[in-house]
Design a protein around this motif. Structure first.
Motif: not given
Length: 186
Positions: A108, A111-112, A114-116, A118, A124, A128, A130
């Motif tokens: 992630h 980046h929150n 992307i974290r969420n 995942i 993963k 993406r 970016r």
């Protein structure tokens, strides 16, 4: 079906901020193709159209950035999408403004949103784009920086990168993501 997800925050006050670059790219794709993002569901605004014979879903999650995975998971489950049929477009502080970098998988990077995603997809391994927004030059806190609009001096660079992201997404509809990645990461 291919699913193109632009990350951002809903509401007028976040419109055109650095954090909403994913929304801007999705809006540009829709505009370039004469589409309207006029459906609501899956905690998102979206449309489903055809591009070069392939069904394409454009998505703008309305969950706020940090819960973007909730919307992506609902769409993936409902349409039985493989994570490789999803591309997520989001802002990246670690790239210079206007630089785009395509990836097939990864962490992630802090980046929150992307974290969420995942966490919700339990993988993963999703595509993406970016989109570089750079880092603040001053002591401006990162949270304030990402929620500010791009300055006029960066307008042309950002517009060119939005167009490049649009072309990458359209190419992905017809080509393997790895091939698109090799083209646009040069």
């Amino acid at each position: 079906m291919k699913c193109i997800v632009g990350l951002g925050n809903p509401g007028f006050k976040y419109r055109k901020t650095r954090h909403n670059i994913g929304f801007m790219v999705v809006d540009h794709i829709a505009s370039e193709n004469g589409w309207k993002i006029n459906k609501s569901g899956f905690e998102s605004h979206y449309t489903i159209e055809f591009l070069n014979g392939e069904k394409v879903m454009l998505v703008k999650p309305q969950t706020y950035m940090n819960l973007s995975g909730n919307a992506v998971k609902k769409i993936a489950d409902y349409y039985d999408l493989d994570p490789q049929d999803i591309v997520v477009i989001y802002d990246d502080l670690d790239l210079p403004t206007g630089k785009i970098r395509l990836r097939q998988k990864g962490g992630h990077g802090g980046h929150n949103g992307i974290r969420n995603i995942i966490d919700q997809l339990k993988t993963k391994d999703f595509n993406r784009i970016r989109f570089g927004i750079g880092r603040p030059d001053s002591d401006l806190p990162v949270v304030d920086y990402v929620l500010n609009k791009f300055p006029k001096s960066e307008k042309k660079t950002v517009e060119e990168a939005i167009e490049k992201s649009n072309h990458a997404c359209e190419d992905w509809v017809e080509k393997p993501f790895l091939e698109v990645m090799n083209t646009y990461n040069t």
